[in-house]
Each structure stands twice: as structure tokens, then as C-alpha cells.
Design a protein around this motif. Structure first.
Motif: not given
Length: 565
Positions: A391-395, A400-403, A527-529
Motif C-alpha cells: 500500500t505504501d509503495i503504491s502511494d 508525483d503523477a497526482e501532484i 517520512l520518505s513519502i
């Protein structure tokens, strides 16, 4: 699940496959720029000069013709006045008539100073009385004096005249005085025939007879005007004065040569400027296209754009720097994807290896229910860990694409922090840390994407809650900086962050968890995300420790810096 090397190999194969269907060079685009205006100006300059020259020449020629006709008409009036006073005798019925014996010598003397002019005197009946070019020679013979030859300007003049005659045939006529073109059937005579003389004479209504202008087969431009010869207000004849307007042709020819010279100068300048523009614009753009093609094919990473284009200091340099920066960012993104794929492969292998070991052990266990239950619990934890990790990897892969698709908008950060504090207060369990918003300047706004900013603040609040002691305090605050930015802080009262790990906490899959927390409950991507989202919003995020006067650590604080809106 493929590892990082496999993913890179697949990406390379996909890129190689795409090369067969994409053009070798980027397609041309339409754009408006100073370059386009310069090219249009340079290309239109010779045509504009030529058109202006043609219009100026036409007006100039008409002006010369008008002046020549006016002068010739005044001269004809002088001749007519002199003949009307000195070459007339009383006829039958006391009607004055022109006398040939008096008119001929007087006409010769009047026209003698003008070798390029011919005068012909006609009586009222249309018969010729005198001709300045026909004289009586020795022995009473009638001699016609030769006319001056037509002006010949040489080969260059003839070529210029031929060029302009054909060019003006295609140009729209600007009006002016009509000129009749004589052919061989008209002969080489300077004067019109008797019918033309009678037409020139008009109907004796007192109106001025229009001039008769023609160009002969040998190139002469001839102008004839007609004036009545009167005596005591009675018309006794008509004088036709013909003039070779070679001065008009010579003046027009000089202007034509000047226009052609100007045209050739403009043509040379156009060629030189076109070459200059090709060297300074078209060729650099082609070099940029070649560099982009090489980068696309993987032949170059950074440094593929020639350094000479980066140092030009004009629009081409701006384009070259943008292309170089884009290539650097693209290769950096590809390297990050490769590292991300390798990290994901490594992190997913850990729970899979644990599950495989538990399954193999479970097969060897015979009747111990406790051992079987423990192994099943381990597998269940690994499945939960895998689910959270995926789930976190998918997020992380969608951030970048969503923003990039969502436009930042103005957000009232004070209201947002207050709402988060109220939501936490309504859902907080007894003994959990307290989330409170500090006193802040009302109406303070930031430029961000609301959903993603709430996600970052939620991650930081959750991270602070896990490190804060029971009934501890988590403070939310925001303030405006002197450089037009807004700093948003989330502070806790936990043990703080090890001094050497202030940057490492934002690394992917890094996890520095509190003591007593079970392993695997966090993926290490929160925190990376958060850092990925803030940087995509043109902001920064950092971690620091809070200290008292003695230097003792009071807790950790995460500070987000975003543009003010």
C-alpha cells in the motif's frame, strides 16, 4: 517480483521497442518568438524595397512627363503666337490666312535651337503649310533633314529597360498618362497622320487638345501637343510641336539602375543575414535536436548538450539549459526508480522469506498445537506487513503523477492545523498524547494541494504520537518567514532523534522506532513519502531536536517550508 536489475532491463527493452515507432527527431512546433519576427523581417525587406521603388518610379516618371508636356505646350503657344502675328496676310473677304513664304522661314528659326523637336504647321483645311524638318536645298530641291538617332545607353541600359518592362507587365498599374506603343505598320514618322492631326485639333470648342504620347519601334518616347494659331481672335491654323522626351527616359533609367542596385544590395544582405540566422538559430536548434536524440537513445546522460550552446547567453542558451536540466532530472528520476525497485525487491523478500520459513517449519511440526499457532501468527503478521508495504509503495509511486496533475491552491494553514487538532481531540483515546494548535497569525495561507498536505501532516502527527509519552503534548504551529515562505512545525516531547540520523529519517525504508514496539508495524516509507510530496510542492522539510537551556533534548520537531499564497 523482479529485482531492480530486472526492472531496468525491462525498461531498456521497452525503450528500444518504442524507438521503432517514434520519429528520429522531435516534431516541429509552431511558436511565436523574436526569431520568427526577425526571419520574416529579413525575408520581407527586399520585396518591400522593390515595391516601394516601383511605386516611386511610377510617380517620378509621371511627374517628369507632366513637366515635359507643360514645357512643350508653352513652347507651342509661343510658336503659335509668333506665327499668328508674323506669318498671316489678308485673304479673300478680309479673312486672315497663313502665308507659306512667311511661315516657313519663321518656323525654321523658331525650331532651330531645339534639335530634338519638330514643328508642323497646318492650315484650317488640314493641309500642311510648313514642316521644320523639310527644307529647300540647292537648286530648289526639297530636302528632309535627318532626325537625331535614338538614345542608346549601352548593353546595361538595354538589359535594365528589358527587365523593367517585363517586371512592370506583372505589376498592377498605378495609372498616369497613357502611352501608345507603335508597331511596324505605323512607320517611323514622328508625327501622327492627317486623321490624327484632325483628332488633335478637336472640335474648336476652346478646350485644350490632349497630348499625343507614343513610343516608336526604335524605342523613342515622343510627345506631341497641338495649339491653334490665331489672328485677331480667328483661328488661321494649327501647329503641332513634337518633342523627343529622351531626357525623361534617361532620368527614369538612372532611377531604375539605382533601384536595381538597391535591390541587389538588399539581396546580398538577405543572403548574409539568412546565413547568419542559420548559423545562430537553425544550426544550434539542430544540434539540440541531435543531443536530445542521443539522450533518448541512451548514448548520453549529463553533458550531452554542447557547452558552447549553454554559454551563448540568449534564448538558445535558455533552451539548451532547459534541455540539459530536463535530461539531468530525467536520469535522476530513472536512477531513483531503479534504486526504488531494488529497495522494494529487498523489502518484499524479507516477509516472503519469513513466510516461507514458517511454512517449511509448519510442515515438520506434527502435533504441537502451540507451535502451529505461533507459526500461523508469524505468517499472519507477515501478510499484514506485506499488505502495508505494498500500500505504501503504491502511494509513493503515485505521488508525483497526482501532484503534477493537480494545481496548487491557496490553503488557510491556520484553519487546517486547528481542524486537525480538533479531529484528534475528538478521537483521542484516554492517556494518548494531546495534539494542540499554538497561537498563530489568522489568515496565513500556503500554496499546496490540500489532500496531500493533510496526508503529510497526518504522517508527522502519527509519527510524533508514537514517540510521545502518555499524556504528552504535540504542538502544531505556523509562521511567516522574512523570505516570503511559511514554516509549519510539528513538535513532540519524545526522546528526540539521534543527531547523526536527522537526514536518514527521510530515507526510504528507514525505520527508527520507539522501544517496545513490535517489528514490522511500519514500512519505513511515511517520512520518505512526506518529503516527496513537500518537494513536489516546491517546499522543503527538515527534522531537528528541541533543547532546553542546558542542552537537554526536549523532543523532536519536523518543519515544513512552503511558498506563501
Amino acid at each position: 517480483m523482479p529485482d531492480g536489475a530486472a526492472l531496468s532491463k525491462q525498461a531498456g527493452q521497452a525503450d528500444t521497442a518504442g524507438q521503432s515507432s517514434t520519429p528520429a527527431l522531435p516534431p516541429r512546433r509552431r511558436f511565436a518568438s523574436p526569431f520568427l519576427r526577425r526571419i520574416l523581417l529579413v525575408n520581407a525587406l527586399p520585396l518591400a524595397l522593390l515595391v516601394i521603388g516601383l511605386l516611386y518610379l511610377d510617380q517620378y516618371q509621371n511627374g517628369l512627363m507632366d513637366a515635359d508636356i507643360s514645357a512643350l505646350r508653352e513652347q507651342a503657344r509661343i510658336y503659335a503666337g509668333a506665327l499668328g502675328e508674323s506669318a498671316v496676310q489678308a485673304g479673300s473677304g478680309d479673312h486672315p490666312v497663313l502665308t507659306q513664304d512667311l511661315a516657313r522661314p519663321l518656323l525654321y528659326r523658331l525650331t532651330d535651337p531645339t534639335p530634338f523637336a519638330q514643328a508642323r504647321l497646318f492650315g484650317p483645311d488640314g493641309n500642311i503649310v510648313a514642316d521644320s524638318q523639310v527644307r529647300e536645298g540647292a537648286g530648289g530641291a526639297i530636302v528632309t533633314e535627318p532626325l537625331p538617332p535614338p538614345a542608346n545607353g549601352g548593353t546595361v541600359s538595354n538589359l535594365v529597360s528589358w527587365f523593367y518592362d517585363h517586371l512592370l507587365a506583372w505589376a498592377p498599374s498605378a495609372g498616369g498618362i497613357p502611352v501608345r506603343q507603335l508597331d511596324k505598320s505605323d512607320g517611323a514618322d514622328w508625327q501622327p497622320d492627317l486623321k490624327a492631326v484632325l483628332a488633335l485639333r478637336g472640335n474648336d470648342t476652346g478646350q485644350e487638345v490632349p497630348p499625343y504620347i507614343r513610343r516608336t519601334t526604335d524605342g523613342r518616347l515622343l510627345v506631341t501637343v497641338a495649339e491653334p494659331v490665331t489672328h485677331d481672335n480667328q483661328t488661321v491654323g494649327m501647329i503641332l510641336l513634337t518633342h523627343d522626351a529622351r531626357r525623361v527616359d534617361q532620368a527614369v533609367l538612372s532611377v531604375r539602375i539605382s533601384i536595381l542596385g538597391l535591390f541587389f544590395v538588399a539581396l546580398v544582405l538577405t543572403v548574409l543575414l539568412s546565413w547568419y540566422l542559420a548559423q545562430t538559430i537553425a544550426r544550434p536548434i539542430l544540434r539540440l535536436a541531435i543531443a536530445a536524440q542521443e539522450m533518448r537513445e541512451g548514448h548520453g546522460r549529463t553533458g550531452a548538450v554542447p557547452a558552447s550552446l549553454l554559454e551563448r547567453g540568449d534564448e538558445i542558451s535558455t533552451l539548451a539549459r532547459a534541455l540539459s536540466d530536463s535530461a539531468t532530472a530525467l536520469w535522476g528520476r530513472m536512477d531513483a526508480i531503479e534504486r526504488f525497485a531494488a529497495d522494494v525487491s529487498h523489502e518484499i523478500k524479507n516477509p516472503l522469506t519469513s513466510m516461507r520459513s514458517a511454512i517449511e517449519t509448519l510442515r515438520r511440526v506434527e502435533d504441537t498445537n502451540q507451535a502451529r499457532n505461533n507459526l500461523l501468527a508469524i505468517m499472519a503478521d507477515d501478510v499484514v506487513r506485506l499488505d502495508r508495504l505494498i500500500t505504501d509503495i503504491s502511494d509513493a509511486s503515485r505521488v508525483d503523477a497526482e501532484i503534477s496533475r493537480a494545481a496548487p491552491e491557496r490553503l488557510d494553514i491556520v484553519a487546517m492545523l486547528g481542524a486537525l487538532a480538533d479531529i484528534d481531540d475528538a478521537t483521542r483515546l484516554p492517556g494518548a498524547p494531546i495534539v494542540a494548535a499554538a497561537e498563530m497569525k489568522p489568515g496565513l495561507g500556503v500554496a499546496a494541494v490540500e489532500g496531500r498536505l493533510v496526508q503529510v501532516l497526518g504522517n508527522l502527527i502519527g509519527n510524533a504520537r508514537s514517540f510521545s509519552p502518555p499524556s504528552g503534548r504535540i504542538e502544531l504551529s505556523a509562521l511567516e518567514t522574512a523570505d516570503g515562505m511559511v514554516e509549519i512545525a510539528v513538535a513532540d516531547e519524545g526522546p528526540g532523534i539521534p543527531e547523526g540520523k536527522l537526514e536518514d529519517v527521510f530515507e526510504r525504508f528507514y525505520s527508527e522506532r520507539p522501544q517496545g514496539e513490535s517489528f514490522g508495524k511500519h514500512s519505513g516509507l511515511g517520512l520518505s513519502i512526506s518529503k516527496q510530496i513537500i518537494e513536489a510542492l516546491n517546499g522543503r522539510i527538515r527534522a531537528e531536536n528541541r533543547h532546553d537551556e542546558t542542552g537537554r533534548v526536549l523532543g523532536a520537531r519536523f518543519v515544513i517550508t512552503l511558498p506563501k499564497a
